[in-house]
Design an enzyme around this catalytic site. Sequence first.
Site, PDB file in Angstrom:
ATOM      1  N   HIS A 117       1.025  -1.133   0.105  1.00 29.48           N
ATOM      2  CA  HIS A 117      -0.003  -0.058   0.017  1.00 29.48           C
ATOM      3  C   HIS A 117       0.972   1.224  -0.097  1.00 29.48           C
ATOM      4  CE1 HIS A 117      -3.513  -2.083   0.188  1.00 29.48           C
ATOM      5  NE2 HIS A 117      -3.935  -2.243   1.326  1.00 29.48           N
ATOM      6  N   GLU A 309      -8.106  15.916  12.520  1.00 28.85           N
ATOM      7  CA  GLU A 309      -8.041  15.447  11.119  1.00 28.85           C
ATOM      8  C   GLU A 309      -8.835  16.438  10.189  1.00 28.85           C
ATOM      9  OE1 GLU A 309      -6.884  11.987   8.102  1.00 28.85           O
ATOM     10  OE2 GLU A 309      -8.953  12.177   8.964  1.00 28.85           O
ATOM     11  N   GLU A 454      -5.397  16.903   3.229  1.00 28.81           N
ATOM     12  CA  GLU A 454      -5.316  16.106   4.667  1.00 28.81           C
ATOM     13  C   GLU A 454      -4.561  16.897   5.530  1.00 28.81           C
ATOM     14  OE1 GLU A 454      -7.428  12.016   3.327  1.00 28.81           O
ATOM     15  OE2 GLU A 454      -5.255  11.953   4.249  1.00 28.81           O
ATOM     16  N   ARG A 456      -2.857  16.679   9.594  1.00 25.59           N
ATOM     17  CA  ARG A 456      -2.999  16.248  10.965  1.00 25.59           C
ATOM     18  C   ARG A 456      -1.797  16.660  11.741  1.00 25.59           C
ATOM     19  NH1 ARG A 456      -3.342   9.935   9.481  1.00 25.59           N
ATOM     20  NH2 ARG A 456      -2.415  10.616   7.702  1.00 25.59           N
TER      21      ARG A 456
HETATM   22  C1  LIG Z   1      -5.114   4.890   1.903  1.00 21.46           C
HETATM   23  C2  LIG Z   1      -3.792   5.066   2.749  1.00 21.46           C
HETATM   24  C3  LIG Z   1      -3.480   5.588   3.822  1.00 21.46           C
HETATM   25  C4  LIG Z   1      -2.358   5.667   4.617  1.00 21.46           C
HETATM   26  N1  LIG Z   1      -2.515   6.307   5.780  1.00 21.46           N
HETATM   27  C5  LIG Z   1      -1.390   6.474   6.607  1.00 21.46           C
HETATM   28  C6  LIG Z   1      -1.453   7.363   7.912  1.00 21.46           C
HETATM   29  O1  LIG Z   1      -2.559   7.522   8.358  1.00 21.46           O
HETATM   30  N2  LIG Z   1      -0.304   7.210   8.300  1.00 21.46           N
HETATM   31  C7  LIG Z   1       0.841   6.919   7.841  1.00 21.46           C
HETATM   32  O2  LIG Z   1       2.208   7.001   8.683  1.00 21.46           O
HETATM   33  N3  LIG Z   1       0.851   6.214   6.620  1.00 21.46           N
HETATM   34  C8  LIG Z   1      -0.220   6.077   6.032  1.00 21.46           C
HETATM   35  N4  LIG Z   1      -0.104   5.325   4.976  1.00 21.46           N
HETATM   36  C9  LIG Z   1       1.321   5.015   4.204  1.00 21.46           C
HETATM   37  C10 LIG Z   1       1.576   3.352   4.728  1.00 21.46           C
HETATM   38  O3  LIG Z   1       1.683   3.510   6.129  1.00 21.46           O
HETATM   39  C11 LIG Z   1       2.639   2.843   4.141  1.00 21.46           C
HETATM   40  O4  LIG Z   1       2.890   3.313   2.779  1.00 21.46           O
HETATM   41  C12 LIG Z   1       3.339   1.708   4.558  1.00 21.46           C
HETATM   42  O5  LIG Z   1       4.591   1.385   4.223  1.00 21.46           O
HETATM   43  C13 LIG Z   1       2.389   0.507   3.872  1.00 21.46           C
HETATM   44  O6  LIG Z   1       2.658  -0.739   4.652  1.00 21.46           O
HETATM   45  P1  LIG Z   1       2.418  -1.965   3.554  1.00 21.46           P
HETATM   46  O7  LIG Z   1       2.346  -2.968   4.412  1.00 21.46           O
HETATM   47  O8  LIG Z   1       1.490  -1.880   2.545  1.00 21.46           O
HETATM   48  O9  LIG Z   1       4.076  -2.022   2.888  1.00 21.46           O
HETATM   49  P2  LIG Z   1       4.513  -2.379   1.540  1.00 21.46           P
HETATM   50  O10 LIG Z   1       3.938  -1.269   0.676  1.00 21.46           O
HETATM   51  O11 LIG Z   1       4.394  -3.820   1.373  1.00 21.46           O
HETATM   52  O12 LIG Z   1       6.019  -1.670   1.733  1.00 21.46           O
HETATM   53  C14 LIG Z   1       6.351  -0.541   1.887  1.00 21.46           C
HETATM   54  C15 LIG Z   1       7.731  -0.415   2.201  1.00 21.46           C
HETATM   55  O13 LIG Z   1       8.111  -1.000   3.399  1.00 21.46           O
HETATM   56  C16 LIG Z   1       9.103  -1.970   3.354  1.00 21.46           C
HETATM   57  N5  LIG Z   1       8.840  -3.202   4.205  1.00 21.46           N
HETATM   58  C17 LIG Z   1       7.465  -3.917   4.442  1.00 21.46           C
HETATM   59  N6  LIG Z   1       7.917  -4.769   5.229  1.00 21.46           N
HETATM   60  C18 LIG Z   1       9.159  -4.639   5.644  1.00 21.46           C
HETATM   61  C19 LIG Z   1      10.064  -5.201   6.614  1.00 21.46           C
HETATM   62  N7  LIG Z   1       9.551  -6.441   7.255  1.00 21.46           N
HETATM   63  N8  LIG Z   1      11.224  -5.212   6.774  1.00 21.46           N
HETATM   64  C20 LIG Z   1      11.719  -4.069   6.003  1.00 21.46           C
HETATM   65  N9  LIG Z   1      10.957  -3.157   5.285  1.00 21.46           N
HETATM   66  C21 LIG Z   1       9.790  -3.748   5.190  1.00 21.46           C
HETATM   67  C22 LIG Z   1       8.988  -2.509   2.103  1.00 21.46           C
HETATM   68  O14 LIG Z   1      10.284  -3.126   1.609  1.00 21.46           O
HETATM   69  C23 LIG Z   1       8.644  -1.039   1.433  1.00 21.46           C
HETATM   70  O15 LIG Z   1      10.050  -0.622   1.259  1.00 21.46           O
HETATM   71  C24 LIG Z   1      -1.456   5.104   3.956  1.00 21.46           C
HETATM   72  C25 LIG Z   1      -1.245   4.361   3.161  1.00 21.46           C
HETATM   73  C26 LIG Z   1      -2.600   4.233   2.503  1.00 21.46           C
HETATM   74  C27 LIG Z   1      -2.775   3.641   0.931  1.00 21.46           C
END
Ligand SMILES: Cc1cc2nc3c(=O)[nH]c(=O)nc-3n(C[C@H](O)[C@H](O)[C@H](O)COP(=O)(O)OP(=O)(O)OC[C@H]3O[C@@H](n4cnc5c(N)ncnc54)[C@H](O)[C@@H]3O)c2cc1C
Length: 594
Positions: A117, A309, A454, A456
């Site tokens: 995500h 927010e 947005e 916050r």
């Molecule tokens: C609709 C939406 C709302 C959001 N709202 C917020 C919010 O309110 N606050 C906020 O802070 N963020 C928010 N985000 C962003 C979100 O927190 C980050 O994009 C997060 O990294 C996504 O987690 P994921 O599991 O999908 O990771 P991925 O997209 O699968 O990975 C993201 C990154 O993390 C790394 N990663 C994943 N797992 C590990 C691991 N085990 N070790 C090392 N690296 C790793 C990946 O390699 C990559 O570099 C939002 C995102 C979306 C889509």
Amino acid sequence: MTASDEQGVDAVEIGREASTWSRRKFIGAAAGAAAGTAAMSLTGWLPAFRVPAAGAATPPNFPSMISLYQQAYKNWAGDIAVDAAWTCAPKTPADVVAVVNWAKANLYKVRPRGMMHNWSPLTFTPGSSDANIMLVDTTQYLTSVSIASGSPATVTAQTGVTMDALLTQLESAGYGLTATPAPGDLTLGGVLAINGHGAAIPATGETRVTGSSYGSLSNLVTSITAVVWDSGSSQYVLKTFARSSSACQALLAHVGRSFIVSATLQVRANYRLRCQSWFDIAWSDLFAPASSTYSRKFSNYISSSGRVEAIWFPFTNTPWVKVWTPTPSKPLFSKQVNSPYNYSFSDNLTSDETSLVSQIIGGNPSLAPTFGALQISVVGAGLIATGTWDIWGWSKNSLLYVKPSTLRVTANGYAIITSRANIQRVVNEFATTYNTKLNAYKAAGKYPMNGPVEIRCTGLDKTNEVDGITAAGPPLLSSVRPRPDHTDWDVAVWVDILTIPGTPYAAQFYREMEQWIFSNYSGSYATVRPEWSKGWGYSSTAAWSDATMLGTTVPAAIDAGQAAGAKFADARAALDAYDPSRIFTNSFLDTFLP
Ligand SMILES: Cc1cc2nc3c(=O)[nH]c(=O)nc-3n(C[C@H](O)[C@H](O)[C@H](O)COP(=O)(O)OP(=O)(O)OC[C@H]3O[C@@H](n4cnc5c(N)ncnc54)[C@H](O)[C@@H]3O)c2cc1C
């Protein structure tokens, strides 16, 4: 052509070539979002197909005990997509180590993969010639959670656990977090990688609770287990780093340059939160100048509740304001909620909204004002129809409120670090500049932004908010790392602007806003760092691509005011020492964190 072909390839192309926009490309890019939207019908997109490993192209010598297959990869906005990415699903931390050592021997890169995500190119780099990448899906097996009581209580979790699952298990054991990202379908590993955050600073008179931090989730970490190089055995091994050791600082928010297998986080006693919504405050009053005596301005809600927010749709007058207040007993007229995701109207598009999105992505971006007006009216009607303008329940039930079925847009993101006395000034200048620019574009017949702003606030990653141990220091690369030379700066104002991927002139608009943000929030007033997961580093055609931002401005923003030995280059060097073969990287990270 597969579904992924349709969604992915054009979308990547568009992300890089927004300035040379053509109607065909915009439609192509938006098709990714629309396909997401349609499939979302909105039930959220999942990588649908998986191909068992076989044939000549299969990565050689892969450990036979670990499940290996090809699967579609697609990020949140759909603008980074790979049809058939080699993916494996280790069952244990030892399996992860085996994959990493295999990757070193066979010249592969390893990318940990959570829920996909993220927005920024930390997994795949769009348009690059990155080859030999092995995704490691942590979500299938690396999900264990164990909770230990104490002062503070702690939770040790493998990083593939989702925030949904983690917070649910914490709630069952009587614990919670002060703030957390709005979606629950993010993995802990993904959240820690980019110092994930929610929205909380202390309300006036509020005392911090043991086991909590007003900073990012990275500041909750008390120990962290990573896959690192061991020169003694000439292998990658698992190593646990205590927060009391400076050796962990670069790993707490590593921006994609490590593989974290598990982490122990301090947690707080669970508590009940009330979340009230308003949509009757004019943006010019909510974001009024700091001198305004208007009682419902943004900073007054911050003073009274600490947790706010604002979601402001473009070309509309009244933002959706959410205010969370810790409230032990249910207020008479609050609706009790026993599960998260209570704003169904914002998680699912109405048919009118779907129709407008289709028209916007079909080549009529000038419908942005109509779309903005419709969205805030849907919010207003939805809050009333569902009775959710005032909800109350255990903390996670209002802290989690974004589902994958929501419209898949792209976003920029910055943390503006300043003192809490400056919050109203920050939001006033941001809102005024954004609005002026938006209307100037409109006057020129351009509509680059069709999603909301947005805003916050959080605290910073202060080490005195880590309980029970003497933390050696804050996360080195955290966007909300405190400035030792500015102890008066104690808050971060997080600002994002959202739009449908591929909207014409979006990159140009984002670049102009970014240049203004970095120049305006400066000096003794404030400083700015990127929100790693979102869009930043804009050229006039794409995010994450301006050489000055990547090579100079952003590193300087991390360095400013920090002691020798704790700067951007030191974090890079530490991450390199843990991964000297640069297994955990891609071509974007090779540019930004070389
Ligand atoms: C609709 C939406 C709302 C959001 N709202 C917020 C919010 O309110 N606050 C906020 O802070 N963020 C928010 N985000 C962003 C979100 O927190 C980050 O994009 C997060 O990294 C996504 O987690 P994921 O599991 O999908 O990771 P991925 O997209 O699968 O990975 C993201 C990154 O993390 C790394 N990663 C994943 N797992 C590990 C691991 N085990 N070790 C090392 N690296 C790793 C990946 O390699 C990559 O570099 C939002 C995102 C979306 C889509």
